[in-house]
Scaffold this motif. Structure first.
Motif, mmCIF file in Angstrom:
data_model
loop_
_atom_site.group_PDB
_atom_site.id
_atom_site.type_symbol
_atom_site.label_atom_id
_atom_site.label_comp_id
_atom_site.label_asym_id
_atom_site.label_seq_id
_atom_site.Cartn_x
_atom_site.Cartn_y
_atom_site.Cartn_z
ATOM 1 N N UNK A 345 0.839 -1.198 0.000
ATOM 2 C CA UNK A 345 0.000 0.000 0.000
ATOM 3 C C UNK A 345 0.877 1.253 0.000
ATOM 4 N N UNK A 346 1.926 1.243 0.803
ATOM 5 C CA UNK A 346 2.837 2.390 0.841
ATOM 6 C C UNK A 346 3.499 2.582 -0.522
ATOM 7 N N UNK A 347 3.957 1.481 -1.135
ATOM 8 C CA UNK A 347 4.626 1.570 -2.434
ATOM 9 C C UNK A 347 3.673 2.113 -3.496
ATOM 10 N N UNK A 348 2.417 1.695 -3.476
ATOM 11 C CA UNK A 348 1.438 2.185 -4.447
ATOM 12 C C UNK A 348 1.141 3.664 -4.231
ATOM 13 N N UNK A 349 1.071 4.077 -2.978
ATOM 14 C CA UNK A 349 0.870 5.505 -2.693
ATOM 15 C C UNK A 349 2.039 6.322 -3.237
ATOM 16 N N UNK A 350 3.247 5.868 -3.010
ATOM 17 C CA UNK A 350 4.434 6.576 -3.497
ATOM 18 C C UNK A 350 4.445 6.623 -5.031
ATOM 19 N N UNK A 351 3.999 5.547 -5.672
ATOM 20 C CA UNK A 351 3.966 5.523 -7.133
ATOM 21 C C UNK A 351 2.945 6.524 -7.664
ATOM 22 N N UNK A 352 1.798 6.606 -7.013
ATOM 23 C CA UNK A 352 0.770 7.550 -7.454
ATOM 24 C C UNK A 352 1.221 9.002 -7.297
ATOM 25 N N UNK A 353 2.017 9.253 -6.285
ATOM 26 C CA UNK A 353 2.439 10.625 -5.984
ATOM 27 C C UNK A 353 3.855 10.914 -6.478
ATOM 28 N N UNK A 354 4.387 10.060 -7.339
ATOM 29 C CA UNK A 354 5.796 10.179 -7.749
ATOM 30 C C UNK A 354 6.109 11.534 -8.368
ATOM 31 N N UNK A 355 5.179 12.066 -9.173
ATOM 32 C CA UNK A 355 5.438 13.352 -9.824
ATOM 33 C C UNK A 355 5.313 14.532 -8.873
ATOM 34 N N UNK A 356 4.901 14.257 -7.637
ATOM 35 C CA UNK A 356 4.778 15.315 -6.621
ATOM 36 C C UNK A 356 5.813 15.156 -5.509
ATOM 37 N N UNK A 357 6.751 14.232 -5.718
ATOM 38 C CA UNK A 357 7.757 13.972 -4.685
ATOM 39 C C UNK A 357 8.638 15.197 -4.490
ATOM 40 N N UNK A 373 -6.152 16.206 1.922
ATOM 41 C CA UNK A 373 -7.347 15.746 1.223
ATOM 42 C C UNK A 373 -6.980 14.907 -0.002
ATOM 43 N N UNK A 374 -5.990 15.371 -0.782
ATOM 44 C CA UNK A 374 -5.553 14.622 -1.964
ATOM 45 C C UNK A 374 -4.967 13.264 -1.565
ATOM 46 N N UNK A 375 -4.150 13.256 -0.520
ATOM 47 C CA UNK A 375 -3.553 12.002 -0.054
ATOM 48 C C UNK A 375 -4.632 11.036 0.423
ATOM 49 N N UNK A 376 -5.637 11.574 1.113
ATOM 50 C CA UNK A 376 -6.734 10.738 1.606
ATOM 51 C C UNK A 376 -7.474 10.078 0.452
ATOM 52 N N UNK A 377 -7.743 10.841 -0.613
ATOM 53 C CA UNK A 377 -8.477 10.301 -1.752
ATOM 54 C C UNK A 377 -7.720 9.134 -2.386
ATOM 55 N N UNK A 378 -6.420 9.270 -2.523
ATOM 56 C CA UNK A 378 -5.617 8.169 -3.078
ATOM 57 C C UNK A 378 -5.644 6.953 -2.159
ATOM 58 N N UNK A 379 -5.523 7.190 -0.866
ATOM 59 C CA UNK A 379 -5.477 6.082 0.091
ATOM 60 C C UNK A 379 -6.818 5.355 0.146
ATOM 61 N N UNK A 380 -7.911 6.099 0.080
ATOM 62 C CA UNK A 380 -9.234 5.471 0.088
ATOM 63 C C UNK A 380 -9.443 4.646 -1.174
#
Length: 407
Positions: A345-357, A373-380
């Motif tokens: 789950x952590x790896x997928x979150x990091x992949x989704x947000x890679x362009x915002x790292x 809010x944006x992070x919550x939407x991805x996690x949900x």
């Protein structure tokens, strides 16, 4: 009248002088001469503009080169380093360096080829005396060159490699100029060997730094694993003690014939058994844990969060540790999710947000330019549910500090 006549005479003399200066040109010729002057002025002005444009273009190119050079130095200083001779590890670089340094020692020996010079120099008509003088001067020049090379090697930083090579090349050029009359110069083969030594030294230092960083990361991971194991052991010991306490109480109630009390003890023992099974599961499953989204409003602002995971039984213990890690204010927890595969789950979150790292170089820095809010939407979307969510950061110490500063 006499005064007017004198004035006319003076004016006539001035006109004659002007005509003499212009070569007694006719009106047509004067017109042509004026037009020629006008064209000359226009041509020179255009040439001046062209020259200025060319100078501005060249200045722009030079400025761009300077900017690129400065950016390269800054990137190398920040550890974005381009290896000249990429090898697998620091040990391999040490072995290669040892071979190069052995070659250097061979070349500096007599007739080893490190320094070149004429063999036809004469002193008092004697070739022998001339060769002796050339040999002495050659040794002096080579010693000066090697002293500079050794100093550069000892004080070398990976991001200063280019300037070190340039400096050594200039030393070689200076020696060639000073020894021009005797044709004394550092050989190209020897100079290349010493440049190679500088490159390997820079590569070696960078590789050592990277290996130390990986070692620090591994130590940090082991410390975290040890804390998790200690926490699990403490929880298991607490549950064992509690279970023994309720088992003794159950035996006493059963001996007294207290059926209701015994039933309550049985229920509590069952709950403890479930808790112990959960602890055993967490101990056995290294991928289970909590994924968290936290922020630090006072340190990083409203649009930056950290997305990480912890295997701790109490995830807030990890957040409290991060709050003590050289940040001015405590972190606030926005989202918390328990998963049997928190690592994925952590790896997928990091992949989704890679362009915002935030840190594109060190992937261990898990900060991203997103709102809670944006992070919550991805996690949900990834998990379907959250144990905890807070959109607005409490940031108590930060807000209190602002208020006190305004008073």
């Amino acid at each position: 009248m006499a005064a007017e006549a004198e004035q006319l005479r003076v004016e006539l003399e001035r006109l004659r002088a002007d005509m003499a200066r212009l070569g007694v040109l006719s009106a047509v010729e004067l017109e042509q001469y004026r037009d020629q002057l006008t064209r000359d002025i226009a041509d020179r002005t255009a040439a001046g503009h062209a020259q200025q444009s060319d100078l501005e273009r060249r200045l722009g190119q030079l400025h761009q080169q300077v900017v690129v050079t400065e950016e390269t130095v800054l990137l190398q200083e920040a550890a974005v380093y381009q290896y000249r001779h990429p090898l697998s590890d620091a040990v391999a670089y040490q072995a290669r360096l040892a071979r190069v340094q052995a070659q250097i020692k061979e070349m500096v020996k007599k007739d080893g080829g490190a320094v070149l010079a004429t063999s036809e120099w004469q002193v008092n008509g004697s070739l022998a005396e001339g060769r002796a003088m050339v040999r002495d001067f050659s040794k002096l020049m080579l010693r000066a060159y090697n002293a500079e090379a050794d100093t550069l090697v000892r004080g070398l930083k990976p991001y200063k490699l280019a300037s070190a090579v340039d400096r050594l090349s200039k030393v070689a050029g200076t020696i060639a100029k000073l020894g021009k009359t005797m044709h004394i110069r550092i050989s190209e083969d020897y100079h290349r060997l010493r440049v190679h030594e500088l490159e390997l030294t820079a590569d070696y230092q960078q590789r050592v730094a990277e290996e130390k960083e990986r070692e620090r990361e591994e130590k940090a991971r082991l410390r975290e694993e040890r804390r998790v194991q200690q926490e699990i052991e403490r929880e298991r010991a607490r549950l064992d003690k509690e279970r023994q306490h309720y088992a003794n109480a159950l035996a006493t109630l059963q001996a007294k014939g207290d059926v209701d009390g015994a039933a309550q003890m049985q229920e509590r023992l069952a709950q403890i058994d479930v808790a112990m099974e959960d602890v055993d599961y967490r101990a056995a499953n290294v991928r289970a844990g909590y994924v968290y989204v936290i922020s630090n409003l006072g340190a990083f602002g409203e649009k930056m969060v950290k997305v990480g995971m912890t295997r701790r039984l109490e995830p807030l213990d990890r957040v409290r540790e991060l709050s003590d890690a050289s940040v001015p204010f405590n972190f606030d927890v926005h989202a918390l999710h328990f998963s049997e595969d928190a690592v994925s789950i952590e790896a997928k979150m990091h992949a989704r947000l890679a362009d915002r790292r935030v840190n594109l170089v060190n992937q261990r820095r898990e900060f991203f330019y997103v709102t809670p809010q944006e992070a919550k939407e991805h996690l949900v979307e990834l998990t379907g549910n959250l144990l905890h969510y807070e959109e607005v950061a409490e940031a108590l110490e930060y807000r209190q500090s602002l208020k006190q500063a305004q008073e």
